[in-house]
Write a protein that holds these residues in place. Structure first.
Motif, mmCIF file in Angstrom:
data_model
loop_
_atom_site.group_PDB
_atom_site.id
_atom_site.type_symbol
_atom_site.label_atom_id
_atom_site.label_comp_id
_atom_site.label_asym_id
_atom_site.label_seq_id
_atom_site.Cartn_x
_atom_site.Cartn_y
_atom_site.Cartn_z
ATOM 1 N N VAL A 15 0.845 -1.200 0.000
ATOM 2 C CA VAL A 15 0.000 0.000 0.000
ATOM 3 C C VAL A 15 0.880 1.250 0.000
ATOM 4 O O VAL A 15 0.610 2.216 -0.720
ATOM 5 N N ALA A 16 1.953 1.240 0.780
ATOM 6 C CA ALA A 16 2.869 2.386 0.834
ATOM 7 C C ALA A 16 3.546 2.602 -0.522
ATOM 8 O O ALA A 16 3.703 3.737 -0.967
ATOM 9 N N GLU A 17 3.917 1.509 -1.200
ATOM 10 C CA GLU A 17 4.520 1.640 -2.529
ATOM 11 C C GLU A 17 3.533 2.248 -3.517
ATOM 12 O O GLU A 17 3.879 3.141 -4.294
ATOM 13 N N LYS A 18 2.301 1.783 -3.488
ATOM 14 C CA LYS A 18 1.280 2.323 -4.386
ATOM 15 C C LYS A 18 1.025 3.795 -4.089
ATOM 16 O O LYS A 18 0.840 4.596 -5.005
ATOM 17 N N ALA A 19 1.033 4.166 -2.813
ATOM 18 C CA ALA A 19 0.819 5.569 -2.433
ATOM 19 C C ALA A 19 1.939 6.444 -2.984
ATOM 20 O O ALA A 19 1.688 7.554 -3.475
ATOM 21 N N LEU A 20 3.171 5.954 -2.923
ATOM 22 C CA LEU A 20 4.291 6.726 -3.455
ATOM 23 C C LEU A 20 4.162 6.894 -4.968
ATOM 24 O O LEU A 20 4.309 7.999 -5.493
ATOM 25 N N LEU A 21 3.876 5.819 -5.672
ATOM 26 C CA LEU A 21 3.750 5.899 -7.129
ATOM 27 C C LEU A 21 2.612 6.830 -7.532
ATOM 28 O O LEU A 21 2.738 7.611 -8.486
ATOM 29 N N GLU A 22 1.510 6.793 -6.809
ATOM 30 C CA GLU A 22 0.375 7.675 -7.086
ATOM 31 C C GLU A 22 0.754 9.136 -6.815
ATOM 32 O O GLU A 22 0.400 10.028 -7.580
ATOM 33 N N ALA A 23 1.480 9.372 -5.732
ATOM 34 C CA ALA A 23 1.904 10.734 -5.400
ATOM 35 C C ALA A 23 2.837 11.287 -6.473
ATOM 36 O O ALA A 23 2.723 12.448 -6.873
ATOM 37 N N VAL A 24 3.750 10.465 -6.960
ATOM 38 C CA VAL A 24 4.667 10.895 -8.018
ATOM 39 C C VAL A 24 3.879 11.219 -9.282
ATOM 40 O O VAL A 24 4.113 12.246 -9.931
ATOM 41 N N LYS A 25 2.937 10.363 -9.636
ATOM 42 C CA LYS A 25 2.124 10.589 -10.836
ATOM 43 C C LYS A 25 1.327 11.885 -10.716
ATOM 44 O O LYS A 25 1.298 12.703 -11.641
ATOM 45 N N ASN A 26 0.697 12.102 -9.573
ATOM 46 C CA ASN A 26 -0.089 13.324 -9.356
ATOM 47 C C ASN A 26 0.784 14.574 -9.406
ATOM 48 O O ASN A 26 0.373 15.607 -9.926
#
Length: 143
Positions: A15-26
């Motif tokens: 979940v933390a990895e997905k949150a980081l990738l989403e934050a970078v994309k945003n």
């Protein structure tokens, strides 16, 4: 005992990895919107359309705030993910500077330009090859 904990810990790490990738994309999307707003502002300035230039400048300011919020979100997600390094060393593959000491993660700002990261910047005097800036954000200061 350790094997029963590994499953839930791995899920939290995922979940933390997905949150980081989403934050970078945003954040990248926000940077694109900001760049577009800056270009539009420049067009109005060149056309000497002061009313539209003022509106466009307000949009640039909004987009700057979005980028700053995105950068903060990336920092927060990165710190959360780094907490799993002891059990899952592979999470540090998300840190571009792999040699970065873990103690520096809380202050690491990535590859962003200073104007994206700090609202107040002051170039310090010096004749060296590289410029040095004093940057301020909130109550903190970095050189």
């Amino acid at each position: 005992e350790a094997t029963t904990e590994a499953g839930p810990i791995r899920k939290i790490k995922d979940v933390a990895e997905k949150a980081l990738l989403e934050a970078v994309k945003n954040t990248k999307k926000a940077q694109g919107r900001r760049n577009l707003a800056r270009a539009q502002h420049q067009v109005f300035v060149l056309e000497e359309d002061h009313a539209q230039a003022a509106k466009a400048q307000a949009q640039v300011t909004e987009r700057d705030a979005e980028v700053a919020a995105g950068n903060a979100q990336v920092q927060s997600a990165l710190r959360a993910l780094a907490a799993f390094e002891s059990e899952f060393p592979e999470v540090m593959a998300h840190v571009p500077e792999r040699a970065l000491p873990r103690e520096l993660l809380p202050v690491w700002r990535g590859a962003g330009a200073l104007e994206e990261l700090f609202p107040q910047r002051e170039k310090l005097p010096g004749g060296g090859r590289h410029s040095t800036y004093r940057c301020r954000e909130g109550g903190g200061e970095c050189v």
